[in-house]
Design a protein around this motif. Structure first.
Motif, PDB file in Angstrom:
ATOM      1  N   UNK A 103      25.391  79.488  64.096  1.00  0.00           N
ATOM      2  CA  UNK A 103      24.998  78.219  63.483  1.00  0.00           C
ATOM      3  C   UNK A 103      25.462  78.125  62.035  1.00  0.00           C
ATOM      4  N   UNK A 104      25.263  79.217  61.283  1.00  0.00           N
ATOM      5  CA  UNK A 104      25.643  79.177  59.871  1.00  0.00           C
ATOM      6  C   UNK A 104      27.160  79.114  59.719  1.00  0.00           C
ATOM      7  N   UNK A 105      27.872  79.734  60.649  1.00  0.00           N
ATOM      8  CA  UNK A 105      29.324  79.613  60.633  1.00  0.00           C
ATOM      9  C   UNK A 105      29.765  78.169  60.838  1.00  0.00           C
ATOM     10  N   UNK A 106      29.105  77.478  61.766  1.00  0.00           N
ATOM     11  CA  UNK A 106      29.419  76.065  62.005  1.00  0.00           C
ATOM     12  C   UNK A 106      29.084  75.214  60.786  1.00  0.00           C
ATOM     13  N   UNK A 107      27.925  75.488  60.175  1.00  0.00           N
ATOM     14  CA  UNK A 107      27.519  74.727  58.989  1.00  0.00           C
ATOM     15  C   UNK A 107      28.505  74.943  57.847  1.00  0.00           C
ATOM     16  N   UNK A 144      13.934  83.616  46.700  1.00  0.00           N
ATOM     17  CA  UNK A 144      13.754  82.167  46.765  1.00  0.00           C
ATOM     18  C   UNK A 144      15.079  81.432  46.597  1.00  0.00           C
ATOM     19  N   UNK A 145      15.901  81.883  45.649  1.00  0.00           N
ATOM     20  CA  UNK A 145      17.170  81.209  45.380  1.00  0.00           C
ATOM     21  C   UNK A 145      18.186  81.457  46.499  1.00  0.00           C
ATOM     22  N   UNK A 146      18.219  82.683  47.009  1.00  0.00           N
ATOM     23  CA  UNK A 146      19.125  82.984  48.115  1.00  0.00           C
ATOM     24  C   UNK A 146      18.762  82.146  49.340  1.00  0.00           C
ATOM     25  N   UNK A 147      17.467  82.056  49.615  1.00  0.00           N
ATOM     26  CA  UNK A 147      16.996  81.255  50.751  1.00  0.00           C
ATOM     27  C   UNK A 147      17.370  79.788  50.564  1.00  0.00           C
ATOM     28  N   UNK A 148      17.233  79.295  49.327  1.00  0.00           N
ATOM     29  CA  UNK A 148      17.553  77.900  49.033  1.00  0.00           C
ATOM     30  C   UNK A 148      19.036  77.612  49.257  1.00  0.00           C
ATOM     31  N   UNK A 149      19.885  78.561  48.899  1.00  0.00           N
ATOM     32  CA  UNK A 149      21.326  78.388  49.097  1.00  0.00           C
ATOM     33  C   UNK A 149      21.642  78.204  50.580  1.00  0.00           C
ATOM     34  N   UNK A 150      21.047  79.050  51.415  1.00  0.00           N
ATOM     35  CA  UNK A 150      21.312  78.953  52.854  1.00  0.00           C
ATOM     36  C   UNK A 150      20.704  77.680  53.443  1.00  0.00           C
ATOM     37  N   UNK A 151      19.541  77.278  52.950  1.00  0.00           N
ATOM     38  CA  UNK A 151      18.919  76.033  53.405  1.00  0.00           C
ATOM     39  C   UNK A 151      19.830  74.839  53.103  1.00  0.00           C
ATOM     40  N   UNK A 152      20.352  74.802  51.877  1.00  0.00           N
ATOM     41  CA  UNK A 152      21.211  73.687  51.485  1.00  0.00           C
ATOM     42  C   UNK A 152      22.518  73.673  52.270  1.00  0.00           C
ATOM     43  N   UNK A 153      23.012  74.854  52.609  1.00  0.00           N
ATOM     44  CA  UNK A 153      24.245  74.914  53.397  1.00  0.00           C
ATOM     45  C   UNK A 153      24.065  74.146  54.706  1.00  0.00           C
ATOM     46  N   UNK A 154      22.935  74.377  55.366  1.00  0.00           N
ATOM     47  CA  UNK A 154      22.671  73.652  56.612  1.00  0.00           C
ATOM     48  C   UNK A 154      22.508  72.158  56.339  1.00  0.00           C
ATOM     49  N   UNK A 155      21.779  71.829  55.278  1.00  0.00           N
ATOM     50  CA  UNK A 155      21.561  70.418  54.942  1.00  0.00           C
ATOM     51  C   UNK A 155      22.884  69.711  54.661  1.00  0.00           C
ATOM     52  N   UNK A 156      23.766  70.369  53.913  1.00  0.00           N
ATOM     53  CA  UNK A 156      25.041  69.761  53.539  1.00  0.00           C
ATOM     54  C   UNK A 156      26.013  69.660  54.717  1.00  0.00           C
ATOM     55  N   UNK A 157      25.743  70.395  55.801  1.00  0.00           N
ATOM     56  CA  UNK A 157      26.623  70.305  56.974  1.00  0.00           C
ATOM     57  C   UNK A 157      26.539  68.925  57.621  1.00  0.00           C
ATOM     58  N   UNK A 159      25.127  68.055  60.146  1.00  0.00           N
ATOM     59  CA  UNK A 159      25.182  68.138  61.608  1.00  0.00           C
ATOM     60  C   UNK A 159      23.745  68.210  62.117  1.00  0.00           C
ATOM     61  N   UNK A 160      23.279  67.132  62.723  1.00  0.00           N
ATOM     62  CA  UNK A 160      21.871  67.022  63.103  1.00  0.00           C
ATOM     63  C   UNK A 160      21.435  68.129  64.055  1.00  0.00           C
ATOM     64  N   UNK A 161      22.255  68.453  65.041  1.00  0.00           N
ATOM     65  CA  UNK A 161      21.874  69.471  66.019  1.00  0.00           C
ATOM     66  C   UNK A 161      21.844  70.866  65.395  1.00  0.00           C
ATOM     67  N   UNK A 162      22.798  71.143  64.515  1.00  0.00           N
ATOM     68  CA  UNK A 162      22.808  72.437  63.823  1.00  0.00           C
ATOM     69  C   UNK A 162      21.570  72.569  62.943  1.00  0.00           C
ATOM     70  N   UNK A 163      21.226  71.496  62.232  1.00  0.00           N
ATOM     71  CA  UNK A 163      20.053  71.519  61.352  1.00  0.00           C
ATOM     72  C   UNK A 163      18.771  71.710  62.158  1.00  0.00           C
ATOM     73  N   UNK A 164      18.642  71.001  63.272  1.00  0.00           N
ATOM     74  CA  UNK A 164      17.449  71.134  64.112  1.00  0.00           C
ATOM     75  C   UNK A 164      17.326  72.545  64.672  1.00  0.00           C
ATOM     76  N   UNK A 165      18.438  73.122  65.089  1.00  0.00           N
ATOM     77  CA  UNK A 165      18.413  74.484  65.627  1.00  0.00           C
ATOM     78  C   UNK A 165      18.002  75.480  64.550  1.00  0.00           C
ATOM     79  N   UNK A 166      18.518  75.279  63.337  1.00  0.00           N
ATOM     80  CA  UNK A 166      18.147  76.151  62.217  1.00  0.00           C
ATOM     81  C   UNK A 166      16.655  76.032  61.918  1.00  0.00           C
TER      82      UNK A 166
END
Length: 270
Positions: A103-107, A144-157, A159-166
């Motif tokens: 998922x993160x690779x796709x995002x 907290x900051x590392x987690x936020x970076x990965x969260x934003x990566x999904x948000x910026x993708x 891709x609704x299905x990728x975000x929902x799966x995450x």
């Protein structure tokens, strides 16, 4: 007949009106958010009466909300003993890692293809703040900051299905990793790797970026879990991060990001 109060029916059935989220769903989201924020730690018992007081609702919606959260593996209901915040095991997380890596690779591929300067700049500034936290020995700040970076990566993708799966797995991951990474040397290594990943979003070809992120998620998670990577999963690892080649370039990027931030603040106050 005009003025009829009955629902209008089409050839496909009644044309319903969307309803607002039920009280149970609202309560479930608030309990999940409290768990995610650390108000309730993994393994903590959740007492219905206290939750009812906390969220100012009756015990009925609390009970139903906890049943909903059990289906999402956020809480565990033990008959005769009570309800507890889930405490995912290594085995649980191992099942999630491969899915998260894909998922993160796709995002990452989507973000690299879009290359929105504002979004990439935001990720870059977070990397700088994360590295500053590591230099101070602020482990909680790093996490907290590392987690936020990965969260934003999904948000910026976007891709609704990728975000929902995450979102379906993020709470379990957060519960597992919370407080488990305390080795400062390992944290420094992981922080630098995250910065290298963000750097790749700026420069590398999107398909390659996706492969780099997927490989990193597998390698980093298994290193922290101190477990050997299963043979079947090794084929998903196609790229390795060379931190040493990136250090000076990252420092230059951080300096540039700080300058851009100061320039932006000057414009706002000017």
């Amino acid at each position: 007949m005009h003025g009829s109060k009955h629902p209008r029916k089409s050839e496909y059935g009644f044309l319903g009106i969307s309803r607002p989220p039920s009280l149970t769903n609202q309560v479930a989201k608030r309990i999940a958010a409290a768990i995610d924020e650390g108000t309730f730690q993994p393994g903590a018992r959740l007492v219905e009466t206290r939750l009812a007081e906390m969220f100012r609702v009756s015990r009925g919606p609390i009970r139903e909300a906890l049943k909903t959260l059990e289906t999402e593996n956020i809480v565990v209901i033990k008959p005769g003993r009570g309800t507890f915040v889930a405490a995912p095991s290594c085995d649980d997380i191992e099942q999630i890692v491969a899915v998260r890596a894909v998922l993160e690779g796709l995002a990452a591929r989507a973000v690299a293809a879009n290359r929105n300067k504002q979004e990439l700049g935001q990720l870059n500034l977070l990397c700088k703040s994360m590295c500053d936290a590591v230099k101070r020995g602020d482990i909680a700040g790093y996490q907290q900051l590392d987690w936020r970076i990965h969260e934003l990566l999904f948000e910026f993708s976007k891709n609704r299905l990728v975000i929902q799966s995450w979102q379906s797995m993020r709470c379990q991951l957060n519960l597992y990793w919370r407080g488990r990474i305390n080795n400062l040397a390992l944290i420094e290594k992981l922080a630098l790797q995250t910065c290298v990943l963000v750097r790749c979003l700026f420069e590398d070809e999107p398909n390659e970026v996706g492969d780099i992120f997927r490989s990193h998620i597998i390698l980093a998670n298994y290193e922290v879990m101190i477990r050997p990577i299963p043979e079947w999963l090794k084929s998903y690892i196609t790229h390795m991060i060379d931190e040493n080649q990136q250090i000076h370039r990252l420092q230059d990027e951080f300096t540039r990001a700080e300058a851009m931030s100061r320039k932006s603040e000057t414009r706002k106050t000017g």
